[in-house]
Design a protein around this motif. Structure first.
Motif, PDB file in Angstrom:
ATOM      1  N   MET A  50       0.790  -1.225  -0.097  1.00  0.00           N
ATOM      2  CA  MET A  50       0.017   0.023  -0.081  1.00  0.00           C
ATOM      3  C   MET A  50       0.803   1.239   0.023  1.00  0.00           C
ATOM      4  O   MET A  50       0.642   2.444  -0.494  1.00  0.00           O
ATOM      5  CB  MET A  50      -0.916  -0.115   1.151  1.00  0.00           C
ATOM      6  N   LYS A  51       2.026   1.294   0.848  1.00  0.00           N
ATOM      7  CA  LYS A  51       2.902   2.508   0.723  1.00  0.00           C
ATOM      8  C   LYS A  51       3.286   3.024  -0.386  1.00  0.00           C
ATOM      9  O   LYS A  51       3.787   4.153  -0.594  1.00  0.00           O
ATOM     10  CB  LYS A  51       3.880   2.272   1.687  1.00  0.00           C
ATOM     11  N   GLN A  52       3.455   2.168  -1.493  1.00  0.00           N
ATOM     12  CA  GLN A  52       3.957   2.378  -2.697  1.00  0.00           C
ATOM     13  C   GLN A  52       2.954   3.505  -3.509  1.00  0.00           C
ATOM     14  O   GLN A  52       3.622   4.317  -4.355  1.00  0.00           O
ATOM     15  CB  GLN A  52       4.498   1.337  -3.785  1.00  0.00           C
ATOM     16  N   ASP A  53       1.756   3.446  -3.017  1.00  0.00           N
ATOM     17  CA  ASP A  53       0.674   4.296  -3.750  1.00  0.00           C
ATOM     18  C   ASP A  53      -0.095   5.324  -2.829  1.00  0.00           C
ATOM     19  O   ASP A  53      -0.986   5.974  -3.098  1.00  0.00           O
ATOM     20  CB  ASP A  53      -0.529   3.427  -4.248  1.00  0.00           C
ATOM     21  N   LEU A  54       0.873   5.506  -1.823  1.00  0.00           N
ATOM     22  CA  LEU A  54       0.379   6.451  -0.730  1.00  0.00           C
ATOM     23  C   LEU A  54       1.508   7.601  -0.637  1.00  0.00           C
ATOM     24  O   LEU A  54       2.376   7.569  -0.657  1.00  0.00           O
ATOM     25  CB  LEU A  54       0.418   5.422   0.448  1.00  0.00           C
ATOM     26  N   ALA A  55       0.497   8.818  -0.354  1.00  0.00           N
ATOM     27  CA  ALA A  55       1.178   9.954  -0.116  1.00  0.00           C
ATOM     28  C   ALA A  55       0.937  10.347   1.407  1.00  0.00           C
ATOM     29  O   ALA A  55      -0.296  10.533   1.638  1.00  0.00           O
ATOM     30  CB  ALA A  55       1.188  11.120  -0.894  1.00  0.00           C
ATOM     31  N   LEU A  56       1.908  11.181   1.861  1.00  0.00           N
ATOM     32  CA  LEU A  56       1.534  11.510   3.407  1.00  0.00           C
ATOM     33  C   LEU A  56       1.542  12.794   3.549  1.00  0.00           C
ATOM     34  O   LEU A  56       2.533  13.451   3.070  1.00  0.00           O
ATOM     35  CB  LEU A  56       2.627  10.794   4.168  1.00  0.00           C
ATOM     36  N   VAL A  57       0.272  13.493   4.133  1.00  0.00           N
ATOM     37  CA  VAL A  57       0.390  15.000   4.393  1.00  0.00           C
ATOM     38  C   VAL A  57      -0.031  15.190   5.920  1.00  0.00           C
ATOM     39  O   VAL A  57      -0.777  14.658   6.513  1.00  0.00           O
ATOM     40  CB  VAL A  57      -0.628  15.513   3.363  1.00  0.00           C
ATOM     41  N   MET A  58       0.749  16.261   6.257  1.00  0.00           N
ATOM     42  CA  MET A  58       0.635  16.957   7.569  1.00  0.00           C
ATOM     43  C   MET A  58       0.219  18.423   7.362  1.00  0.00           C
ATOM     44  O   MET A  58       1.012  19.098   6.409  1.00  0.00           O
ATOM     45  CB  MET A  58       1.725  16.406   8.676  1.00  0.00           C
ATOM     46  N   ALA A  59      -0.150  18.914   8.231  1.00  0.00           N
ATOM     47  CA  ALA A  59      -0.341  20.396   8.214  1.00  0.00           C
ATOM     48  C   ALA A  59       0.824  21.169   8.378  1.00  0.00           C
ATOM     49  O   ALA A  59       1.539  21.971   7.746  1.00  0.00           O
ATOM     50  CB  ALA A  59      -1.196  21.006   9.229  1.00  0.00           C
ATOM     51  N   LEU A  60       1.603  20.714   9.264  1.00  0.00           N
ATOM     52  CA  LEU A  60       2.811  21.527   9.989  1.00  0.00           C
ATOM     53  C   LEU A  60       3.963  20.393  10.153  1.00  0.00           C
ATOM     54  O   LEU A  60       3.882  19.674  10.860  1.00  0.00           O
ATOM     55  CB  LEU A  60       2.613  22.322  11.394  1.00  0.00           C
ATOM     56  N   ALA A  61       5.136  21.041  10.131  1.00  0.00           N
ATOM     57  CA  ALA A  61       6.498  20.416  10.425  1.00  0.00           C
ATOM     58  C   ALA A  61       6.525  20.049  11.713  1.00  0.00           C
ATOM     59  O   ALA A  61       7.095  19.096  12.391  1.00  0.00           O
ATOM     60  CB  ALA A  61       7.723  20.934  10.022  1.00  0.00           C
ATOM     61  N   SER A  62       5.784  20.944  12.756  1.00  0.00           N
ATOM     62  CA  SER A  62       5.760  20.715  14.242  1.00  0.00           C
ATOM     63  C   SER A  62       4.955  19.733  14.399  1.00  0.00           C
ATOM     64  O   SER A  62       5.194  19.100  15.551  1.00  0.00           O
ATOM     65  CB  SER A  62       5.437  22.106  14.882  1.00  0.00           C
ATOM     66  N   GLU A  63       4.206  19.220  13.607  1.00  0.00           N
ATOM     67  CA  GLU A  63       3.163  17.935  13.972  1.00  0.00           C
ATOM     68  C   GLU A  63       4.137  16.531  13.825  1.00  0.00           C
ATOM     69  O   GLU A  63       3.776  15.620  14.444  1.00  0.00           O
ATOM     70  CB  GLU A  63       2.072  17.912  13.235  1.00  0.00           C
ATOM     71  N   SER A  64       5.298  16.458  12.947  1.00  0.00           N
ATOM     72  CA  SER A  64       6.040  15.540  12.861  1.00  0.00           C
ATOM     73  C   SER A  64       7.207  15.626  13.798  1.00  0.00           C
ATOM     74  O   SER A  64       7.878  14.511  13.817  1.00  0.00           O
ATOM     75  CB  SER A  64       6.237  15.268  11.371  1.00  0.00           C
ATOM     76  N   LYS A  65       7.856  16.643  13.993  1.00  0.00           N
ATOM     77  CA  LYS A  65       8.884  16.995  15.033  1.00  0.00           C
ATOM     78  C   LYS A  65      10.026  16.477  14.367  1.00  0.00           C
ATOM     79  O   LYS A  65      11.034  16.014  14.989  1.00  0.00           O
ATOM     80  CB  LYS A  65       8.677  16.430  16.414  1.00  0.00           C
ATOM     81  N   GLY A  66      10.015  16.230  13.100  1.00  0.00           N
ATOM     82  CA  GLY A  66      11.323  15.689  12.431  1.00  0.00           C
ATOM     83  C   GLY A  66      11.557  14.182  12.423  1.00  0.00           C
ATOM     84  O   GLY A  66      12.529  13.427  11.885  1.00  0.00           O
TER      85      GLY A  66
END
Length: 187
Positions: free
Chosen positions: A1-17
Motif C-alpha cells: 500500500m505504501k507505494q501508492d500512498l502520499a503522506l500529508v500533515m499540516a505543519l512540520a511541528s506535528e512531525s517533529k522531524g
C-alpha cells in the motif's frame, strides 16, 4: 500500500522531524482549508497517489488527550450561510458534497470520529455536530473525493478544544509525533 500512498500533515511541528529521520517523505500543507486544498491537489497531481494519508493533531472535548482517532466523517464547522436559510455546515449549491464527507475506515482498532474543520483554532463547542476539530481535514477530503483518491485520516488528540487548548497543543506535539510515526510504521 505504501507505494501508492502520499503522506500529508499540516505543519512540520506535528512531525517533529521524526518522519524525516526515518526517511519518510512528508508533504506539509500549512494551516487552513485553502492551503490544505491546494496542497492536496498538488500532491495528487505530482505523485499520482491512490491514497492520501493525513496524519495530524486535533482537539476534542469527547476523546481523551493522547488518543489516536480515525476520522470517518468530515464536516465544515465554519460554513455558516444560515441567514439565507441553510443549515450551519452546509455549502449552498454544491450538488456533490453539500455537508458531510464520509471516508472508508482503514484502521480496525482505532476509535472513529466526526471531525469538524474550520479556519479557526476552536476553543468552544462547534455549531456543527462533531467530536473532534481540526483546520484542514474537510478540504483534504473534498479534493480527494473530487479526484477519486482515497483519504485516510488519523488525528492525535492534543487538547480538549477549550481555553487551554493552545498550551496543551504545543505541549503534546512530540508525543503525538511519536504515536503517529508508530501508526505509520504499522501500515
Amino acid at each position: 500500500m505504501k507505494q501508492d500512498l502520499a503522506l500529508v500533515m499540516a505543519l512540520a511541528s506535528e512531525s517533529k522531524g521524526l518522519f524525516e529521520q526515518e526517511n519518510i517523505a512528508v508533504h506539509y500543507s500549512g494551516i487552513g482549508k485553502v492551503n490544505a486544498a491546494f496542497k492536496a491537489f498538488e500532491i495528487i497531481q505530482k505523485t499520482q497517489c491512490k491514497t492520501l494519508l493525513n496524519l495530524g493533531t486535533a482537539g476534542s472535548s469527547v476523546f481523551n488527550a493522547h488518543e489516536l482517532v480515525e476520522v470517518t466523517t468530515f464536516v465544515q464547522r465554519d460554513m455558516d450561510v444560515s441567514p439565507l436559510g441553510f443549515e450551519v455546515g452546509v455549502t449552498p449549491m454544491d450538488p456533490h458534497f453539500p455537508s458531510a464527507i464520509q471516508l472508508e475506515p482503514y484502521f480496525q482498532d482505532l476509535p472513529k470520529g466526526i471531525c469538524g474543520t474550520g479556519d479557526n483554532f476552536e476553543v468552544n463547542l462547534p455549531k456543527v455536530p462533531c467530536n473532534l476539530v481540526d483546520m484542514e481535514g474537510y478540504a483534504l477530503a473534498k479534493v480527494c473525493k473530487k479526484l477519486g483518491v482515497r483519504l485516510i485520516s488519523v488525528k492525535y488528540i492534543t487538547d480538549g478544544a477549550n481555553e487551554t487548548a493552545h498550551l496543551d497543543w504545543e505541549d503534546n506535539l512530540l508525543l503525538g509525533a511519536q504515536k503517529l510515526l508508530g501508526l505509520y510504521q504499522s501500515i
